[in-house]
Enzyme design. Structure first.
Site, PDB file in Angstrom:
ATOM      1  N   ASP B 239       0.964  -1.180  -0.132  1.00  0.00           N
ATOM      2  CA  ASP B 239      -0.035  -0.036   0.112  1.00  0.00           C
ATOM      3  C   ASP B 239       0.798   1.430  -0.103  1.00  0.00           C
ATOM      4  OD1 ASP B 239      -2.542   1.510  -0.222  1.00  0.00           O
ATOM      5  OD2 ASP B 239      -2.915   1.249   1.739  1.00  0.00           O
ATOM      6  N   LYS B 241       2.220   4.957  -1.089  1.00  0.00           N
ATOM      7  CA  LYS B 241       1.422   5.896  -1.504  1.00  0.00           C
ATOM      8  C   LYS B 241       1.812   7.229  -0.489  1.00  0.00           C
ATOM      9  CE  LYS B 241      -2.940   4.843   0.737  1.00  0.00           C
ATOM     10  NZ  LYS B 241      -4.514   4.981   0.763  1.00  0.00           N
ATOM     11  N   ASN B 244       0.527   7.268   3.187  1.00  0.00           N
ATOM     12  CA  ASN B 244       1.245   6.378   4.146  1.00  0.00           C
ATOM     13  C   ASN B 244       2.855   6.619   4.367  1.00  0.00           C
ATOM     14  OD1 ASN B 244      -1.168   4.935   4.370  1.00  0.00           O
ATOM     15  ND2 ASN B 244      -0.533   3.199   2.954  1.00  0.00           N
ATOM     16  N   ASP B 257       0.925   2.163   8.242  1.00  0.00           N
ATOM     17  CA  ASP B 257      -0.356   1.455   7.969  1.00  0.00           C
ATOM     18  C   ASP B 257       0.432   0.082   7.358  1.00  0.00           C
ATOM     19  OD1 ASP B 257      -2.665   0.422   7.115  1.00  0.00           O
ATOM     20  OD2 ASP B 257      -3.072   2.133   6.538  1.00  0.00           O
ATOM     21  N   THR B 275      -4.168   0.698  -3.295  1.00  0.00           N
ATOM     22  CA  THR B 275      -4.848   1.915  -3.538  1.00  0.00           C
ATOM     23  C   THR B 275      -5.036   2.015  -4.983  1.00  0.00           C
ATOM     24  OG1 THR B 275      -4.115   2.881  -1.532  1.00  0.00           O
ATOM     25  CG2 THR B 275      -4.868   4.432  -3.345  1.00  0.00           C
TER      26      THR B 275
END
Lengths: 514, 430
Positions: B239, B241, B244, B257, B275
């Site tokens: 994840d 991005k 995060n 996260d 995402t």
């Protein structure tokens, strides 16, 4: 001849705008669109010009900052970037990262009108600190729509030492020609996730549901999903299972709501019979009341489909769909079934590839991790009866494993095929080792499914094959011809993949353990 | 290592921050004594707001992972809070404050000060141990609260359990949010983490619109180091991005996260998660995916930091996926050639050609010309502060975090007795 990319981007952006707005006066709409684009770009250009002049005169900004700005131990402007721009030229610099900016207290050079991208702008909750809040934008307005970009130029010409919150500090000086998409939503993005799926173990076989269909129905379904990228890469097995798993769902009566905007979605639908209208409420979900469904944006007839995002994960429905005829039939497919079919097939195929690879003699020294890596990169291909898979005398690039079907090995001068290859057999693996031309041809007898990987791909993943072979065969390092101990010397000679080795491989391939 | 008044200043070549910029103006050590001794927290960790242990240990991989869970007794059936305890040794000395008080931690031990972030089933709070003086130097933590009822509704139980155990493995890494401890009560799971006051890179990126080359390079380099570390431990993150990636007080990244992180080893996994803009083609097409998805996402991240928007975007997620699968990336011509090249090599569908997935792994990424001017050892040791250093007026300054609505006071989805009976066993081991 292809059109320039920049042009395609513009036209695509325009297309999207047109689809969104559905203008009646198309010509005027296009003219306005391009005028806005022009205006926006000009503003960026002017802004960048003013940035450049301002920064270079301050001697702390600009493409090539003076070395004193680094070495002095103190930045002239605590809030400024000292090392914007190109690669470091100054050999005394210890680290490319020594230039540092501090996020500045907002009372320095900060005006309440400074565009900032705190969530208030993005339709999120409000912000208590007024100086961080941006001027109000209407909901849904893109931050980088031409209008808000225009605001940069008017409201606040950036100046050296101004707050980091001004839009330009981290821009490289001439980056204004980087154009911002006008339709990109700059908000925070939420993660998405589907249900956890774990492949079933070998002793509890999972069978996908099968709903019988006529050949005509199957044909129609196939056409209906052919343009959908979720279905495009499926192989025949997967595709057959997926189509069989579509379940008939009659929708009796006009005005029946099939899906509701904002609701959770688990099913994808293909229209077999009848017609449906699509409504979108700009609020993001259907609301109570007469106009609660929002605007009608489309209608869908036989062969059409909707709800495809539900095949990926549970996302709120983007539209409301309602029947407009009295007798309707839909085909429905739920996400878990769809993904499970794909997963089970892929999982089995991976293990099968790994087992096949174990039998390839020149790859016998691969560790499981490496085989997994190769299995991961193998590409499936299908050949029809009579197709020549490799041609004798051609330069060899790829290595092949037969997944299903039957192929024959033929050589110039021989009247009969010199070998027959079936599931689990491999050929062409010497291409991984050297550039020698193919020693024989291989032709598909039936429909043949192969998995293949090129020499380049193999070497990128694991390094040179010769090195790999040398790991457990010291003779190779001593200059012994590697071909002399490759495969069993069958009728195809150095061609590889002796039949007896291969039989075993095929057997292993069927008995894959999980 | 954090900037505190007690610590030696950063290398001399750096601009020394003026004294009024320093985070801690007074001696923080004195504050410790006043902290509630019932707190079951490893105060010796080098987390930001516990500047109590003198010179903190940083860099070169940090201390070895010896904070193994010492089987906090859980599963006693009547819903009593259960916990995992962490001992941690620094400099060979076992630090175990749990002997002081065997009471498991509880949310009652903390003042929930403000919300730092929310997710579909989680809320992250800035917390202060209850009873600690409300001064600016009180130790602060981030407390992630996950509602059991929502975890069950969204079928995310497995992801949540993964998150906790992986955070534990990642404790020694300087660029990953430090995990302190976890526990659960009747309705929620809790994970106590260090607090990174700089907020998300996302905020800085949207405000700046795009980062210059060196800023992009710096964050990309630290993220690359994290990925190499995670992948060496067989962990895929899934994840990546800007939302995060947080910044600590010196501007170094802290990855947060780990809800989608999973130990995969060298095998593939099948659950679609991530995402939309950052999903790789193999995830979208359910082909089975592995650690290579993180390298794809790194390419998307580098592109987004350099351009201000991601390489594949559209108004509808499905249209995004179509573009990702089609794989065409258009680059603003102004981007440096090295940036374009690394993005192209990371964002390639062909797994045998994706940088990071090939022979040599993450070290090939580090060797790419895009990172030519990076001094990896200095980076790991955090010799220099990052390109953006948050300006904090005090350690509890949350200006870099968005404002969130308080949680709804009406308990609309209750974790019923029925659900407890049926599902609570799935949280054992948390």
């Amino acid at each position: 001849m292809s059109l320039p990319e920049a042009y395609l981007d513009e036209v695509n952006a325009l297309n999207r705008e047109i689809l969104k707005s559905k203008p009646t006066d198309v010509l005027q709409f296009c003219a306005n669109f391009f005028n806005r684009r022009l205006e926006a770009q000009r503003v960026e250009f002017l802004l960048s010009a003013s940035n450049n002049s301002g920064f270079s005169s301050s001697n702390t900004f600009g493409a090539m900052p003076s070395s004193s700005a680094y070495g002095g131990g103190e930045s002239l402007f605590p809030g400024s970037v000292v090392n914007l721009g190109g690669p470091p030229l100054d050999g005394n610099r210890e680290s490319p990262f020594s230039g540092t900016i501090r996020e500045e207290d907002e009372d320095v050079g900060q005006s309440p009108t400074t565009p900032s991208f705190r969530p208030a702008v993005l339709g999120g909750p409000s912000i208590s600190n007024p100086s961080l809040a941006a001027p109000p934008l209407s909901p849904g307005q893109s931050l980088f729509s031409p209008r808000s970009r225009f605001a940069f130029g008017n409201d606040q010409p950036p100046h050296p030492g101004s707050s980091h919150l001004s839009p330009s500090i981290h821009l490289s000086p001439n980056s204004a020609s980087l154009d911002f998409p006008s339709n990109y939503n700059m908000g925070r993005r939420t993660s998405v996730s589907a249900e956890s799926l774990v492949p079933s173990s070998s002793n509890e076989e999972w069978n996908p549901p099968v709903y019988p269909k006529t050949p005509e129905q199957l044909g129609r379904l196939k056409t209906a999903v052919s343009g959908n990228f979720l279905f495009m890469h499926l192989d025949d097995d997967q595709s057959g299972q997926v189509l069989s798993a579509l379940m008939e769902k009659p929708i009796p009566g006009k005005g029946t709501r099939v899906i509701t905007q904002g609701d959770v979605g688990d099913f994808f639908y293909v229209v077999e019979k009848g017609s449906f209208d699509v409504y979108v409420n700009s609020a993001g979900s259907m609301l109570p009341g007469l106009d609660g469904m929002g605007k009608k944006v489309n209608s869908i007839g036989p062969g059409g489909s909707f709800g495809e995002l539900a095949l990926m994960y549970n996302a709120p429905r983007a539209a409301t769909i309602i029947s407009t005829t009295s007798q309707n039939i839909l085909w429905a497919l739920d996400r878990v079934t769809f993904r499970r079919i794909l997963m089970e097939n892929t999982f089995k195929r991976r293990r099968m590839y790994e087992a096949f690879l174990e039998e390839v003699s020149i790859l016998s020294s691969l560790v499981p991790y490496e085989r997994a890596k190769i299995a991961d990169a193998l590409e499936p291909f299908t050949f029809h009866p009579g197709d020549v898979i490799i041609q004798q005398g051609d330069p060899g690039d790829n290595f092949y494993i037969i997944e299903s079907g039957e192929a024959e090995v033929v050589k110039h001068g021989a009247h009969e095929p010199v070998n027959r290859l079936t599931k689990g057999d491999y050929f062409g693996e010497l291409a991984l080792l050297n550039d020698a031309p193919r020693a024989a041809s291989v032709r598909a007898v039936t429909r043949v499914k192969v998995a293949t990987l090129g020499k380049d791909g193999f070497q990128r993943l694991l390094g040179p094959v010769a090195e790999i072979m040398r790991r457990n065969d010291p003779r190779l390092a001593e200059g012994v011809d590697p071909l002399s101990n490759v495969g069993s010397p069958g009728p195809s000679g150095g061609f590889d993949g002796g039949k007896d080795v291969v039989e075993e491989a095929a057997g292993r391939g069927r008995a894959v353990e999980v | 290592m954090e900037i505190t008044a007690q610590q030696p200043a950063a290398p001399l070549s750096l601009p020394t921050p003026p004294p009024d910029k320093l985070l801690d103006e007074g001696p923080a050590i004195a504050e410790l004594d006043k902290v509630d001794s019932g707190m079951d927290i490893d105060f010796q960790s080098d987390s930001l707001h516990t500047p109590v242990s003198g010179p903190t240990q940083v860099g070169s991989g940090g201390p070895p992972v010896n904070g193994q869970a010492k089987g906090g007794g859980f599963g006693n059936g009547d819903g009593e809070p259960t916990r995992k305890e962490e001992g941690r040794s620094e400099g060979g000395e076992e630090v175990n404050m749990t002997d002081v008080d065997q009471r498991p931690p509880s949310v009652e031990d903390f003042d929930l000060m403000t919300t730092l972030g929310t997710g579909t089933f989680a809320r992250v709070w800035l917390v202060r141990p209850r009873g600690s003086p409300p001064t600016e130097n009180a130790p602060l933590f981030a407390l992630k609260q996950l509602k059991k009822v929502d975890i069950i509704r969204l079928k995310q139980c497995e992801h949540v359990l993964n998150e906790r155990s992986i955070l534990e493995v990642c404790r020694p890494h300087p660029f990953i949010t430090h995990y302190l401890c976890s526990w659960q009560d009747r309705a929620s799971l809790y994970i106590l983490l260090e607090y990174s006051p700089g907020g998300e890179i996302f905020g800085y990126l949207r405000r700046a619109r795009r980062f210059d080359f060196q800023t992009t390079q710096f964050y990309a380099a630290e993220i690359t180091m994290i990925l190499v570390f995670l992948h060496n431990h067989g962990i895929v993150y899934r994840d990546l991005k800007p939302e995060n990636i947080l910044l600590d007080a010196r501007g170094h990244v802290k990855l947060v996260d780990f809800g989608f992180a999973k130990v995969v080893g060298d095998r593939e996994t099948y659950t679609l998660c991530g995402t939309p803009e950052y999903l790789s083609p193999e995830v979208i097409q359910s082909k089975g995916h592995g650690k290579a998805v993180d390298w794809w996402a790194l390419g998307v991240l580098i592109y987004e930091m350099s351009c201000g928007f991601p390489p594949f975007y559209d108004n509808s997620p499905f249209a995004i996926y179509e573009k990702i699968v089609a794989g065409r990336i258009s680059f603003p011509s102004i981007l440096p050639e090295e940036t374009k090249d690394i993005v192209r090599r990371l964002c390639t569908k062909d797994l045998s050609a994706r940088l990071g997935n090939m022979c040599g792994g993450g070290h090939q990424v580090m060797a790419h010309p895009f990172f030519d001017s990076v001094h990896w050892q200095e980076l790991e040791n955090q010799v220099h502060p990052g390109p953006i250093v948050p300006s904090l007026r005090h350690p509890g300054d949350t200006r870099y975090f968005d404002q969130y609505d308080p949680p709804p006071t009406t308990a609309r989805d209750e974790y019923t007795d029925e659900m407890f009976e049926k599902y609570d066993a799935s949280f054992h081991g948390f």
